[in-house]
Design an enzyme around this catalytic site. Structure first.
Site, PDB file in Angstrom:
ATOM      1  N   ASP A  53       2.460  -2.602   0.616  1.00 39.78           N
ATOM      2  CA  ASP A  53       2.242  -1.740  -0.549  1.00 39.78           C
ATOM      3  C   ASP A  53       3.516  -1.630  -1.363  1.00 39.78           C
ATOM      4  OD1 ASP A  53       0.026   0.808   0.840  1.00 39.78           O
ATOM      5  OD2 ASP A  53      -0.134  -1.356   0.598  1.00 39.78           O
ATOM      6  N   ASP A  57       4.001  -2.501  -5.186  1.00 36.40           N
ATOM      7  CA  ASP A  57       4.486  -1.536  -6.185  1.00 36.40           C
ATOM      8  C   ASP A  57       5.687  -2.069  -6.940  1.00 36.40           C
ATOM      9  OD1 ASP A  57       3.749   1.801  -4.923  1.00 36.40           O
ATOM     10  OD2 ASP A  57       2.518   0.131  -5.554  1.00 36.40           O
ATOM     11  N   LEU A 103      -1.406   8.721  -7.947  1.00 37.72           N
ATOM     12  CA  LEU A 103      -0.072   9.319  -7.865  1.00 37.72           C
ATOM     13  C   LEU A 103       0.984   8.233  -7.970  1.00 37.72           C
ATOM     14  CD1 LEU A 103      -0.576  11.706  -4.804  1.00 37.72           C
ATOM     15  CD2 LEU A 103      -0.391  12.374  -7.200  1.00 37.72           C
ATOM     16  N   GLU A 133       2.150  17.906   1.757  1.00 40.48           N
ATOM     17  CA  GLU A 133       0.918  17.692   2.542  1.00 40.48           C
ATOM     18  C   GLU A 133       0.919  16.276   3.074  1.00 40.48           C
ATOM     19  OE1 GLU A 133      -2.251  18.079  -0.271  1.00 40.48           O
ATOM     20  OE2 GLU A 133      -1.552  20.052  -0.900  1.00 40.48           O
ATOM     21  N   LYS A 135      -0.506  12.646   3.428  1.00 38.71           N
ATOM     22  CA  LYS A 135      -1.336  11.785   2.603  1.00 38.71           C
ATOM     23  C   LYS A 135      -2.269  11.030   3.542  1.00 38.71           C
ATOM     24  CE  LYS A 135      -0.973   8.435  -1.152  1.00 38.71           C
ATOM     25  NZ  LYS A 135      -1.978   7.526  -0.687  1.00 38.71           N
ATOM     26  N   ASP A 137      -4.954   8.416   4.627  1.00 40.24           N
ATOM     27  CA  ASP A 137      -5.254   7.087   4.097  1.00 40.24           C
ATOM     28  C   ASP A 137      -6.751   6.813   4.221  1.00 40.24           C
ATOM     29  OD1 ASP A 137      -4.818   4.677   2.998  1.00 40.24           O
ATOM     30  OD2 ASP A 137      -3.869   3.759   4.742  1.00 40.24           O
ATOM     31  N   ARG A 156     -14.251   7.963  -6.305  1.00 34.80           N
ATOM     32  CA  ARG A 156     -13.339   7.958  -7.434  1.00 34.80           C
ATOM     33  C   ARG A 156     -13.715   6.907  -8.474  1.00 34.80           C
ATOM     34  NH1 ARG A 156      -8.078   5.575  -7.229  1.00 34.80           N
ATOM     35  NH2 ARG A 156      -6.867   6.181  -9.030  1.00 34.80           N
ATOM     36  N   GLU A 191     -10.315  13.662   0.584  1.00 33.64           N
ATOM     37  CA  GLU A 191     -10.265  12.301   1.111  1.00 33.64           C
ATOM     38  C   GLU A 191     -11.243  12.172   2.269  1.00 33.64           C
ATOM     39  OE1 GLU A 191      -8.016  10.565  -0.593  1.00 33.64           O
ATOM     40  OE2 GLU A 191      -7.501   8.802   0.613  1.00 33.64           O
ATOM     41  N   TYR A 243      -7.926  18.593  -0.664  1.00 35.15           N
ATOM     42  CA  TYR A 243      -6.521  18.890  -0.974  1.00 35.15           C
ATOM     43  C   TYR A 243      -6.278  19.356  -2.404  1.00 35.15           C
ATOM     44  CZ  TYR A 243      -7.117  14.004  -2.306  1.00 35.15           C
ATOM     45  OH  TYR A 243      -7.606  12.843  -2.828  1.00 35.15           O
ATOM     46  N   LYS A 305       3.906  18.267  -4.049  1.00 30.63           N
ATOM     47  CA  LYS A 305       3.344  18.825  -5.281  1.00 30.63           C
ATOM     48  C   LYS A 305       4.125  20.063  -5.708  1.00 30.63           C
ATOM     49  CE  LYS A 305      -1.219  17.479  -3.633  1.00 30.63           C
ATOM     50  NZ  LYS A 305      -2.542  17.872  -3.145  1.00 30.63           N
ATOM     51  N   LYS A 329       6.011   7.478   0.411  1.00 37.96           N
ATOM     52  CA  LYS A 329       5.357   6.561   1.345  1.00 37.96           C
ATOM     53  C   LYS A 329       6.203   6.363   2.610  1.00 37.96           C
ATOM     54  CE  LYS A 329       1.797   4.629  -0.050  1.00 37.96           C
ATOM     55  NZ  LYS A 329       1.205   3.689  -0.684  1.00 37.96           N
ATOM     56  N   CYS A 423      -2.627 -30.631  19.383  1.00 35.39           N
ATOM     57  CA  CYS A 423      -3.492 -29.450  19.250  1.00 35.39           C
ATOM     58  C   CYS A 423      -3.653 -28.786  20.620  1.00 35.39           C
ATOM     59  CB  CYS A 423      -4.848 -29.882  18.695  1.00 35.39           C
ATOM     60  SG  CYS A 423      -6.071 -28.568  18.759  1.00 35.39           S
ATOM     61  N   CYS A 426      -7.595 -29.457  21.666  1.00 33.79           N
ATOM     62  CA  CYS A 426      -8.173 -30.771  21.972  1.00 33.79           C
ATOM     63  C   CYS A 426      -7.138 -31.820  22.355  1.00 33.79           C
ATOM     64  CB  CYS A 426      -9.005 -31.267  20.797  1.00 33.79           C
ATOM     65  SG  CYS A 426      -7.984 -31.728  19.380  1.00 33.79           S
ATOM     66  N   CYS A 441      -4.767 -29.668  12.940  1.00 38.21           N
ATOM     67  CA  CYS A 441      -5.487 -30.574  13.813  1.00 38.21           C
ATOM     68  C   CYS A 441      -6.523 -31.245  12.912  1.00 38.21           C
ATOM     69  CB  CYS A 441      -6.175 -29.793  14.927  1.00 38.21           C
ATOM     70  SG  CYS A 441      -7.277 -30.825  15.897  1.00 38.21           S
ATOM     71  N   CYS A 446     -12.724 -31.482  17.382  1.00 38.46           N
ATOM     72  CA  CYS A 446     -11.953 -30.479  18.133  1.00 38.46           C
ATOM     73  C   CYS A 446     -12.849 -29.258  18.385  1.00 38.46           C
ATOM     74  CB  CYS A 446     -10.718 -30.057  17.340  1.00 38.46           C
ATOM     75  SG  CYS A 446      -9.847 -28.663  18.076  1.00 38.46           S
TER      76      CYS A 446
HETATM   77  S1  IVH Z   1      -3.332  14.824  -4.601  1.00 37.39           S
HETATM   78  C1  IVH Z   1      -3.930  14.555  -9.170  1.00 37.39           C
HETATM   79  N1  IVH Z   1      -3.125  15.081  -1.986  1.00 37.39           N
HETATM   80  O1  IVH Z   1      -3.834   9.568  -2.443  1.00 37.39           O
HETATM   81  C2  IVH Z   1      -3.514  14.536  -7.733  1.00 37.39           C
HETATM   82  N2  IVH Z   1      -3.907  13.011  -2.833  1.00 37.39           N
HETATM   83  O2  IVH Z   1      -2.231   7.846  -4.248  1.00 37.39           O
HETATM   84  C3  IVH Z   1      -4.539  14.022  -6.846  1.00 37.39           C
HETATM   85  N3  IVH Z   1      -4.518  11.402  -1.089  1.00 37.39           N
HETATM   86  O3  IVH Z   1      -6.128   9.297  -5.070  1.00 37.39           O
HETATM   87  C4  IVH Z   1      -4.067  13.557  -5.551  1.00 37.39           C
HETATM   88  N4  IVH Z   1      -4.047  12.668   0.637  1.00 37.39           N
HETATM   89  O4  IVH Z   1      -7.032   9.684  -2.717  1.00 37.39           O
HETATM   90  C5  IVH Z   1      -3.451  14.275  -3.006  1.00 37.39           C
HETATM   91  N5  IVH Z   1      -2.935  15.505   0.276  1.00 37.39           N
HETATM   92  C6  IVH Z   1      -3.265  14.686  -0.716  1.00 37.39           C
HETATM   93  C7  IVH Z   1      -3.766  13.376  -0.479  1.00 37.39           C
HETATM   94  C8  IVH Z   1      -4.068  12.571  -1.575  1.00 37.39           C
HETATM   95  C9  IVH Z   1      -4.507  11.487   0.244  1.00 37.39           C
HETATM   96  C10 IVH Z   1      -4.939  10.201  -1.850  1.00 37.39           C
HETATM   97  C11 IVH Z   1      -5.892  10.459  -2.972  1.00 37.39           C
HETATM   98  C12 IVH Z   1      -5.241   9.951  -4.218  1.00 37.39           C
HETATM   99  C13 IVH Z   1      -4.230   9.008  -3.665  1.00 37.39           C
HETATM  100  C14 IVH Z   1      -3.065   8.875  -4.614  1.00 37.39           C
END
Ligand code: IVH
Length: 684
Positions: A53, A57, A103, A133, A135, A137, A156, A191, A243, A305, A329, A423, A426, A441, A446
């Site tokens: 990732d 980015d 984000l 908080e 995040k 996945d 979304r 999520e 969240y 936040k 991240k 190989c 085989c 191979c 094979c």
């Molecule tokens: S806040 C406008 N809080 O991460 C702010 N997002 O990369 C909205 N995600 O689309 C996001 N945990 O799907 C927020 N504690 C958390 C989160 C969270 C996972 C995801 C969410 C968002 C993505 C952004």
């Protein structure tokens, strides 16, 4: 705030780009766009990312900086302009108000500090607090409660429009169907995810059933939430956290809002913390970096936040993301273990993938015993040896990779790994074609290649023989009941009933599926044959152009390369395939078994759209996009995914965005759904 302001670390790149002439900038931008699009496909569509990732980015930022310096190179469909994936067909769609934004990411505390610095400047000294908080996945979801009752859940989608998946979300036990004490209308965001334990169980079951394993919990969640049968969703035991409140304003701070959500009964993860300054946010991050391996869900970072909602309003949003939040991240989860052996896996095309067999180690929720070493060049560069201690990384996927060797722990008597010459399956000599990294191979007999080619032949996007999983393919080959894909059609009920656990009923069922596959047609068949460079798409193009296996087989090189999108590489590969004696025999066997080798070719006179390139965009109300595409193709049109000067017609459904803008900019003719129906109806 311009794009370059938001990424102050990009100053070196900025200088590099300022020195570029417009044509060079244009060329670089288009190269970066193509590269990013390829990685997006690998990540979202194939679930097989080649880069992390973070690397993705970095590429995206590079393009963003370039577009900042040379605004003329920015296109409306640049990956920098998008919020997420396009909505899917099959579900009703709903606009998101407010939109579901993404984000900005911060890698490491330096970038977190830079985000804090920008905030400080924007707030001009107003003191602010933070909420940190985890995040999670998974897949973001929007939940609407009216009079306390869950009335709508939507994915979304592209951030502005999503798919309505209410029935599916109702099956998630942690999502309350009714709230206590909530306002009359409450719109929240959260999520949906699959717990690691559920994912592990699901894959264990699939392994037993001989089905291919799912790659990671996130992709599995995305696939599950879009299933059309909600009973199936219920059996997958998804989970959810909430969240964010989109509407109404419940409090003056985010912390109070989270408390309110929890008091209504919504699933707020209790790991969040209010922090007075970024220093305490960093402590929070360090704590969870340690603790996250023990969680039953994947988390890829911490979302930081601004706590005071009034201050959020002051700093506002960019076009894609709020300025008041950032996603820090985590590094991918790593572990150390010892290499016991270096083996190899032989794929369908004969390419060898070196694999490290490891002392079992627990990482990111599962016990790992094997890791991929990608290819022999990579292996040599990292100088991985038997007996070495290595660092493994698991980016949420089930197959981890070897990142590096811990040289301090290398045994004294260790020896460099020597590439195999034959190989491992085989015993035939391996070859490396000019300009290729892979060792191959090239023995078509094979057993590994045969096995992989049968697995591919029966797979979903090829001949799609339901019930014929990897395990059964292995069994049929091992028992000598089949020798390759072509002998599948000679299987008899008696053969199958000789296998352990098989009865007359199960044998008949499989034979019926095999029979059904005979009617798939030329496109899927060509894909199923596993000819190099002939994937699903190319196979479809060839099938509709030539109409029959015979016509394709007798086509000359010139005729092949004249077909749109068919280049010399594909043509040569087809020629080599048909020239091979064994392939000829297998094709004969398929034909005499009654496998359909005809494509859906209409006569030339019935192809009024031949030579026209058409693009579909936006949401169609009455037709499914798939149907529209098939209909247009049947009339001879080429349906493309992007608008360019070569586009003859853009069909714009509801909510058409960047493609419509581009078509207008380029003067491409635009039609609506009604015109499309007329086209298909009158001419079809
Ligand atoms: S806040 C406008 N809080 O991460 C702010 N997002 O990369 C909205 N995600 O689309 C996001 N945990 O799907 C927020 N504690 C958390 C989160 C969270 C996972 C995801 C969410 C968002 C993505 C952004």
């Amino acid at each position: 705030m311009s794009a370059s302001d938001s990424f102050p670390d990009a100053s070196a790149e900025q200088e590099e780009f300022e020195a570029l002439a417009p044509a060079a900038a244009e060329a670089l931008a288009s190269e970066l766009r193509r590269e990013l699009e390829r990685h997006e496909r690998l990540y979202y569509r194939d679930g097989q990312p080649e880069i992390s990732d973070r690397e993705f980015d970095a590429l995206l930022r590079r393009l963003e900086t370039l577009e900042g310096v040379h605004p003329a190179v920015r296109t409306v469909d640049s990956p920098t302009q998008r919020v997420g994936g396009e909505p899917l067909e099959g579900f009703e769609q709903v606009p998101h108000d407010p939109p579901m934004l993404s984000l900005d990411n911060a890698y490491g505390s330096e970038e977190l500090g830079e985000w804090g610095g920008r905030l400080d400047r924007l707030l001009a000294g107003d003191p602010c607090h933070f909420v940190a908080e985890l995040k999670v996945d998974g897949v973001s979801i929007s939940l609407l409660y009216e009079d306390g009752v869950l009335t709508q859940a939507a994915t979304r989608g592209n951030g502005r429009v999503g798919d309505v998946v209410t029935e599916n979300v109702r099956t998630i036990r942690s999502v309350p169907l009714r709230l206590e004490g909530a306002p009359a209308r409450l719109l929240v965001r959260g999520e949906v995810f699959m717990p690691r334990s559920v994912f592990a169980e699901l894959n264990e079951q699939r392994e037993q059933d001989g089905l291919p394993l799912y790659v990671n919990p996130r992709n599995t969640t995305a696939g599950t939430i879009r299933l059309l049968d909600s009973r199936e969703v219920a059996s997958r035991r998804l989970d959810c956290v909430v969240y964010d409140v989109a509407e109404p304003t419940l409090a003056e701070t985010h912390a109070e809002a989270l408390e309110a959500l929890a008091s209504f009964g919504l699933p707020v993860h209790d790991g969040w913390r209010r922090c007075d300054a970024l220093e305490s946010v960093e402590t929070y991050i360090e704590e969870w970096e340690q603790k996250r391996a023990a969680l039953d869900f994947d988390t890829d970072g911490v979302v930081v936040k601004v706590d005071e909602l009034s201050l959020r309003e002051e700093v506002g949003f960019t076009s894609k993301a709020p300025r008041w939040a950032v996603a820090y991240k985590f590094e991918a989860e790593q572990a150390r273990t010892r290499v016991l052996e270096i083996g190899a896996q032989v794929g369908r095309t004969g390419a060898l993938t070196p694999v490290a067999l490891l002392e079992p180690v627990f990482v990111a929720g599962t016990t790992v015993q094997r890791a991929t070493l990608h290819n022999y060049e990579d292996l040599a560069r990292k100088d991985v040896r038997v007996g070495d201690t290595v660092v493994l990384e698991k980016g949420g996927d089930i197959i981890p990779k070897v990142v590096e060797v811990v040289l301090d722990e290398r045994p004294e008597d260790s020896e460099p790994f020597i590439e195999p010459e034959v190989c491992p399956v085989c015993g035939q000599p391996l070859v490396r074609f000019e300009g290729e990294v892979a060792l191959r191979c090239v023995n078509p007999a094979c057993p590994a290649i045969v096995r992989e080619s049968v697995r591919h032949f029966v797979s979903r996007n090829a001949m799609h023989i339901e019930g014929l999983g990897d395990k059964l393919v292995d069994q049929l080959l091992n028992e000598g009941l089949i020798e390759d894909y072509s002998s599948l059609y000679s299987l008899r009920a008696e053969d199958l009933m000789g296998l352990e656990g098989w009865g007359a009923k199960s044998a008949q069922k499989l034979l019926a599926e095999i029979e059904k596959s005979k009617e798939r047609g030329l496109g899927p068949l060509l894909h199923a044959l596993g000819i190099r460079f002939v994937g699903e798409r190319v196979a479809g193009i060839l099938a509709s152009h030539f109409g029959s296996l015979e016509a394709l087989r007798s086509a000359t090189h010139e005729q092949l390369v004249q077909v749109h999108e068919i280049g010399p590489k594909v043509a040569e590969s087809l020629e080599a395939f048909f020239a091979h004696e064994g392939n000829g025999e297998r094709l004969e066997k398929l034909v005499s078994a009654g496998v359909s080798v005809e494509g859906e070719l209409a006569a030339a006179g019935e192809k009024p759209l031949a030579g026209k390139t058409i693009v579909l965009t936006g949401t169609l109300q009455r037709l499914k996009r798939r149907e529209a595409k098939a209909g247009l193709e049947a009339l001879g049109a080429r349906v493309s995914g992007s608008v360019s000067k070569k586009t003859d017609l853009l069909i714009a459904g509801e909510g058409a965005g960047s493609k419509l803008a581009k078509a207008e900019e380029l003067g491409v003719e635009v039609a609506d759904e009604e015109a499309l129906e007329a086209l298909l109806g009158d001419l079809g």
